[in-house]
Scaffold this motif. Structure first.
Motif, mmCIF file in Angstrom:
data_model
loop_
_atom_site.group_PDB
_atom_site.id
_atom_site.type_symbol
_atom_site.label_atom_id
_atom_site.label_comp_id
_atom_site.label_asym_id
_atom_site.label_seq_id
_atom_site.Cartn_x
_atom_site.Cartn_y
_atom_site.Cartn_z
ATOM 1 N N TRP A 33 29.243 59.854 63.534
ATOM 2 C CA TRP A 33 28.192 60.861 63.794
ATOM 3 C C TRP A 33 28.336 61.425 65.215
ATOM 4 O O TRP A 33 28.218 62.641 65.427
ATOM 5 N N LYS A 36 31.139 63.914 65.446
ATOM 6 C CA LYS A 36 30.744 65.206 64.886
ATOM 7 C C LYS A 36 29.905 65.996 65.882
ATOM 8 O O LYS A 36 30.074 67.205 66.053
ATOM 9 N N MET A 37 28.980 65.296 66.552
ATOM 10 C CA MET A 37 28.130 65.963 67.538
ATOM 11 C C MET A 37 28.952 66.465 68.735
ATOM 12 O O MET A 37 28.729 67.570 69.240
ATOM 13 N N LEU A 39 32.137 67.199 68.744
ATOM 14 C CA LEU A 39 32.955 68.331 68.300
ATOM 15 C C LEU A 39 32.119 69.601 68.184
ATOM 16 O O LEU A 39 32.570 70.694 68.544
ATOM 17 N N LYS A 40 30.895 69.420 67.689
ATOM 18 C CA LYS A 40 29.990 70.567 67.572
ATOM 19 C C LYS A 40 29.671 71.139 68.958
ATOM 20 O O LYS A 40 29.672 72.356 69.164
ATOM 21 N N GLY A 41 29.383 70.219 69.920
ATOM 22 C CA GLY A 41 29.104 70.663 71.280
ATOM 23 C C GLY A 41 30.311 71.311 71.930
ATOM 24 O O GLY A 41 30.192 72.316 72.635
ATOM 25 N N LYS A 43 32.700 72.838 70.393
ATOM 26 C CA LYS A 43 32.904 74.143 69.761
ATOM 27 C C LYS A 43 31.983 75.193 70.367
ATOM 28 O O LYS A 43 32.398 76.327 70.652
ATOM 29 N N LYS A 44 30.724 74.813 70.614
ATOM 30 C CA LYS A 44 29.784 75.748 71.243
ATOM 31 C C LYS A 44 30.234 76.113 72.646
ATOM 32 O O LYS A 44 30.168 77.279 73.051
ATOM 33 N N LEU A 60 40.084 71.692 69.502
ATOM 34 C CA LEU A 60 39.144 70.934 68.674
ATOM 35 C C LEU A 60 39.877 69.907 67.815
ATOM 36 O O LEU A 60 39.411 68.777 67.647
ATOM 37 N N SER A 64 39.406 65.869 68.234
ATOM 38 C CA SER A 64 39.039 65.090 67.047
ATOM 39 C C SER A 64 39.980 63.906 66.844
ATOM 40 O O SER A 64 39.531 62.775 66.608
#
Length: 270
Positions: A33, A36-37, A39-41, A43-44, A60, A64
Protein backbone atom coordinates in the motif's frame (compact mmCIF):
# COMPACT_ATOMS: atom_id res chain seq x y z
CA UNK A 1 3.51 -40.29 23.05
CA UNK A 2 4.63 -39.50 19.50
CA UNK A 3 1.43 -37.58 18.90
CA UNK A 4 1.99 -35.41 21.96
CA UNK A 5 5.55 -34.76 20.80
CA UNK A 6 4.36 -33.59 17.39
CA UNK A 7 1.73 -31.39 19.02
CA UNK A 8 4.32 -29.85 21.33
CA UNK A 9 6.72 -29.21 18.45
CA UNK A 10 3.94 -27.72 16.35
CA UNK A 11 2.91 -25.49 19.23
CA UNK A 12 6.49 -24.34 19.76
CA UNK A 13 6.87 -23.69 16.02
CA UNK A 14 3.73 -21.55 15.99
CA UNK A 15 4.86 -19.65 19.07
CA UNK A 16 8.28 -19.02 17.59
CA UNK A 17 7.46 -18.33 13.93
CA UNK A 18 3.76 -17.43 13.98
CA UNK A 19 4.28 -13.79 15.02
CA UNK A 20 7.08 -13.46 12.46
CA UNK A 21 4.92 -14.82 9.64
CA UNK A 22 1.99 -12.62 10.64
CA UNK A 23 4.34 -9.64 10.89
CA UNK A 24 5.79 -10.41 7.47
CA UNK A 25 2.29 -10.61 5.97
CA UNK A 26 1.31 -7.31 7.56
CA UNK A 27 4.52 -5.68 6.35
CA UNK A 28 3.88 -7.02 2.84
CA UNK A 29 0.33 -5.64 2.79
CA UNK A 30 1.22 -2.29 4.36
CA UNK A 31 4.41 -2.03 2.30
CA UNK A 32 2.49 -2.71 -0.90
CA UNK A 33 0.00 0.00 0.00
CA UNK A 34 2.84 2.39 0.90
CA UNK A 35 4.55 1.73 -2.45
CA UNK A 36 1.32 2.55 -4.28
CA UNK A 37 1.01 5.80 -2.33
CA UNK A 38 4.65 6.71 -2.97
CA UNK A 39 4.25 6.01 -6.68
CA UNK A 40 1.08 8.06 -6.75
CA UNK A 41 2.86 10.95 -5.00
CA UNK A 42 5.87 10.64 -7.29
CA UNK A 43 3.58 10.72 -10.32
CA UNK A 44 1.91 13.91 -9.07
CA UNK A 45 5.31 15.50 -8.40
CA UNK A 46 6.55 14.59 -11.87
CA UNK A 47 3.35 15.87 -13.47
CA UNK A 48 3.86 19.24 -11.80
CA UNK A 49 7.36 19.52 -13.27
CA UNK A 50 8.15 20.12 -16.92
CA UNK A 51 9.28 16.56 -17.59
CA UNK A 52 9.03 14.58 -20.79
CA UNK A 53 6.26 11.96 -20.68
CA UNK A 54 8.63 9.14 -21.55
CA UNK A 55 11.02 10.22 -18.77
CA UNK A 56 8.17 10.22 -16.22
CA UNK A 57 7.14 6.67 -17.09
CA UNK A 58 10.73 5.49 -17.02
CA UNK A 59 11.39 6.99 -13.57
CA UNK A 60 8.14 5.60 -12.15
CA UNK A 61 9.03 2.10 -13.38
CA UNK A 62 12.49 2.41 -11.86
CA UNK A 63 11.14 3.63 -8.49
CA UNK A 64 8.60 0.81 -8.45
CA UNK A 65 11.27 -1.87 -9.01
CA UNK A 66 13.59 -0.46 -6.33
CA UNK A 67 10.84 -0.17 -3.70
CA UNK A 68 9.56 -3.69 -4.37
CA UNK A 69 13.06 -5.16 -3.99
CA UNK A 70 13.52 -3.30 -0.68
CA UNK A 71 10.13 -4.55 0.52
CA UNK A 72 11.06 -8.16 -0.26
CA UNK A 73 14.31 -7.80 1.70
CA UNK A 74 12.43 -6.36 4.71
CA UNK A 75 9.86 -9.17 4.60
CA UNK A 76 12.59 -11.82 4.48
CA UNK A 77 14.33 -10.17 7.43
CA UNK A 78 11.07 -10.19 9.41
CA UNK A 79 10.56 -13.91 8.82
CA UNK A 80 14.05 -14.56 10.17
CA UNK A 81 16.18 -14.77 7.08
CA UNK A 82 19.48 -13.05 7.73
CA UNK A 83 19.48 -10.12 5.35
CA UNK A 84 23.25 -9.78 5.70
CA UNK A 85 23.59 -13.36 4.54
CA UNK A 86 21.03 -12.67 1.86
CA UNK A 87 23.07 -9.69 0.65
CA UNK A 88 26.23 -11.80 0.76
CA UNK A 89 24.57 -14.47 -1.36
CA UNK A 90 23.49 -11.84 -3.88
CA UNK A 91 27.02 -10.40 -3.94
CA UNK A 92 28.56 -13.86 -4.39
CA UNK A 93 26.14 -14.65 -7.19
CA UNK A 94 26.51 -11.18 -8.69
CA UNK A 95 29.05 -12.21 -11.29
CA UNK A 96 26.99 -15.18 -12.45
CA UNK A 97 23.83 -13.09 -12.52
CA UNK A 98 25.63 -10.33 -14.37
CA UNK A 99 26.88 -12.76 -17.00
CA UNK A 100 23.44 -14.33 -17.33
CA UNK A 101 21.74 -10.96 -17.60
CA UNK A 102 24.20 -9.17 -19.85
CA UNK A 103 21.46 -8.43 -22.35
CA UNK A 104 19.09 -7.12 -19.68
CA UNK A 105 21.78 -4.92 -18.13
CA UNK A 106 22.66 -3.58 -21.57
CA UNK A 107 18.98 -2.86 -22.17
CA UNK A 108 18.73 -1.06 -18.83
CA UNK A 109 21.79 1.04 -19.70
CA UNK A 110 20.26 1.69 -23.12
CA UNK A 111 17.06 2.91 -21.48
CA UNK A 112 19.07 5.32 -19.31
CA UNK A 113 20.86 6.64 -22.39
CA UNK A 114 17.55 7.16 -24.18
CA UNK A 115 16.33 9.19 -21.21
CA UNK A 116 19.50 11.28 -21.00
CA UNK A 117 20.03 12.11 -24.68
CA UNK A 118 16.33 11.95 -25.71
CA UNK A 119 16.69 10.97 -29.37
CA UNK A 120 13.04 9.91 -29.24
CA UNK A 121 9.98 10.73 -27.16
CA UNK A 122 6.42 9.46 -26.87
CA UNK A 123 4.41 10.14 -30.01
CA UNK A 124 7.42 10.30 -32.36
CA UNK A 125 7.29 8.31 -35.58
CA UNK A 126 10.64 6.54 -35.94
CA UNK A 127 12.44 3.89 -37.93
CA UNK A 128 14.96 1.73 -36.07
CA UNK A 129 16.24 -1.84 -36.08
CA UNK A 130 14.39 -2.51 -39.32
CA UNK A 131 11.04 -1.50 -37.80
CA UNK A 132 8.94 1.64 -38.02
CA UNK A 133 6.14 3.00 -35.88
CA UNK A 134 5.00 5.58 -33.35
CA UNK A 135 6.73 5.48 -29.96
CA UNK A 136 4.07 4.18 -27.58
CA UNK A 137 6.13 3.63 -24.42
CA UNK A 138 9.76 3.74 -23.26
CA UNK A 139 10.21 1.25 -20.42
CA UNK A 140 13.25 0.25 -18.36
CA UNK A 141 14.34 -2.54 -20.71
CA UNK A 142 12.32 -2.08 -23.90
CA UNK A 143 10.64 0.49 -26.11
CA UNK A 144 7.23 -0.17 -27.64
CA UNK A 145 6.27 1.06 -31.10
CA UNK A 146 2.80 1.11 -32.63
CA UNK A 147 2.67 0.58 -36.39
CA UNK A 148 0.18 2.40 -38.66
CA UNK A 149 -1.81 -0.85 -38.94
CA UNK A 150 -2.01 -1.06 -35.12
CA UNK A 151 0.63 -3.72 -34.40
CA UNK A 152 2.85 -3.42 -31.34
CA UNK A 153 6.59 -3.79 -31.84
CA UNK A 154 8.91 -4.26 -28.84
CA UNK A 155 12.56 -3.28 -29.33
CA UNK A 156 15.27 -3.88 -26.67
CA UNK A 157 16.66 -0.57 -25.45
CA UNK A 158 20.25 -1.79 -25.82
CA UNK A 159 19.84 -2.36 -29.54
CA UNK A 160 17.82 0.83 -29.95
CA UNK A 161 20.34 3.08 -28.20
CA UNK A 162 23.32 1.58 -30.07
CA UNK A 163 21.74 1.54 -33.53
CA UNK A 164 20.64 4.07 -36.09
CA UNK A 165 17.38 5.89 -35.40
CA UNK A 166 15.48 7.85 -38.03
CA UNK A 167 13.09 10.23 -36.29
CA UNK A 168 10.49 11.62 -38.68
CA UNK A 169 8.85 13.79 -36.01
CA UNK A 170 11.77 15.85 -34.71
CA UNK A 171 11.51 18.70 -37.23
CA UNK A 172 8.33 20.69 -37.74
CA UNK A 173 8.66 20.60 -41.57
CA UNK A 174 9.31 17.76 -44.01
CA UNK A 175 9.95 17.53 -47.71
CA UNK A 176 7.67 15.38 -49.87
CA UNK A 177 9.20 13.89 -53.04
CA UNK A 178 7.64 12.39 -56.17
CA UNK A 179 8.89 11.27 -59.57
CA UNK A 180 6.28 11.69 -62.31
CA UNK A 181 6.97 10.09 -65.68
CA UNK A 182 5.45 11.34 -68.98
CA UNK A 183 5.86 10.24 -72.59
CA UNK A 184 8.67 11.52 -74.82
CA UNK A 185 6.17 13.36 -77.01
CA UNK A 186 5.02 15.47 -74.06
CA UNK A 187 5.84 19.16 -73.85
CA UNK A 188 8.25 19.71 -70.93
CA UNK A 189 7.14 23.28 -70.22
CA UNK A 190 3.45 22.37 -70.28
CA UNK A 191 4.02 19.36 -68.03
CA UNK A 192 5.78 21.55 -65.46
CA UNK A 193 2.91 24.05 -65.58
CA UNK A 194 0.31 21.33 -65.00
CA UNK A 195 2.18 19.85 -62.03
CA UNK A 196 2.86 23.31 -60.56
CA UNK A 197 -0.82 24.26 -60.87
CA UNK A 198 -1.80 21.17 -58.85
CA UNK A 199 0.76 22.00 -56.18
CA UNK A 200 -0.26 25.65 -55.90
CA UNK A 201 -3.91 24.71 -55.34
CA UNK A 202 -3.20 22.44 -52.37
CA UNK A 203 -3.78 24.33 -49.11
CA UNK A 204 -1.34 22.25 -47.02
CA UNK A 205 1.74 22.82 -49.20
CA UNK A 206 4.12 25.52 -48.00
CA UNK A 207 5.42 28.13 -50.44
CA UNK A 208 8.58 28.76 -48.42
CA UNK A 209 10.75 26.89 -49.26
CA UNK A 210 9.34 27.07 -52.77
CA UNK A 211 8.23 23.91 -54.59
CA UNK A 212 10.68 22.53 -57.16
CA UNK A 213 9.91 20.67 -60.39
CA UNK A 214 12.88 19.47 -62.46
CA UNK A 215 13.56 17.00 -65.23
CA UNK A 216 15.52 14.37 -63.33
CA UNK A 217 15.98 11.62 -65.92
CA UNK A 218 15.47 10.68 -69.55
CA UNK A 219 14.44 7.11 -68.88
CA UNK A 220 13.84 4.28 -71.35
CA UNK A 221 10.14 5.01 -71.78
CA UNK A 222 9.53 8.33 -70.07
CA UNK A 223 10.76 11.78 -69.16
CA UNK A 224 10.85 11.84 -65.38
CA UNK A 225 10.07 14.95 -63.37
CA UNK A 226 11.44 15.09 -59.84
CA UNK A 227 8.94 17.10 -57.79
CA UNK A 228 9.64 18.38 -54.26
CA UNK A 229 7.49 20.39 -51.85
CA UNK A 230 7.64 21.25 -48.14
CA UNK A 231 4.83 20.65 -45.66
CA UNK A 232 4.23 20.71 -41.91
CA UNK A 233 5.23 17.29 -40.56
CA UNK A 234 1.69 16.18 -39.54
CA UNK A 235 0.47 16.88 -43.13
CA UNK A 236 3.04 14.64 -44.81
CA UNK A 237 0.87 11.68 -45.81
CA UNK A 238 -2.21 13.75 -46.69
CA UNK A 239 -0.15 15.77 -49.19
CA UNK A 240 1.68 12.67 -50.44
CA UNK A 241 -1.53 10.90 -51.40
CA UNK A 242 -3.45 13.98 -52.60
CA UNK A 243 -0.80 15.21 -55.02
CA UNK A 244 -0.15 11.72 -56.39
CA UNK A 245 -3.82 11.35 -57.30
CA UNK A 246 -4.49 14.93 -58.38
CA UNK A 247 -1.40 15.11 -60.61
CA UNK A 248 -2.44 11.96 -62.45
CA UNK A 249 -5.89 13.42 -63.05
CA UNK A 250 -4.48 16.79 -64.16
CA UNK A 251 -2.00 15.23 -66.61
CA UNK A 252 -4.78 13.10 -68.10
CA UNK A 253 -7.04 16.16 -68.44
CA UNK A 254 -4.25 18.11 -70.17
CA UNK A 255 -3.74 15.30 -72.70
CA UNK A 256 -0.22 14.59 -71.49
CA UNK A 257 0.74 10.97 -72.09
CA UNK A 258 1.65 8.87 -69.06
CA UNK A 259 3.40 5.64 -70.10
CA UNK A 260 1.79 2.42 -68.92
CA UNK A 261 2.40 1.48 -66.25
CA UNK A 262 2.60 5.17 -65.34
CA UNK A 263 5.79 5.89 -63.48
CA UNK A 264 4.83 7.50 -60.23
CA UNK A 265 7.38 6.38 -57.69
CA UNK A 266 6.48 6.82 -54.04
CA UNK A 267 9.64 6.67 -51.98
CA UNK A 268 9.67 4.91 -48.61
CA UNK A 269 8.98 7.49 -45.92
CA UNK A 270 7.74 7.44 -42.34
Amino acid sequence: MDTQKWIDEGYNFIIEFGPKVIGAILIWIIGGWAIKMLLKGSKKALNKGDYDESLKKFLLNLISWVLKILLIIVVLGTVGVETTSFAAIIAAAGLAIGLALQGSLANFAGGVLLMIFKPIKLGDYIEAQGEAGTVKEIEIFTTKLLTPDNKEIIIPNGSLSNGNIINFSTEDKRRVDWTFGVGYDSDIKKTKEVILAVIQKHPLILQDPAPAINVSELADSSINFFTRVWVNTPDYWAVKFDITEQTKEALDAAGIDIPYPHQVEIQKEG
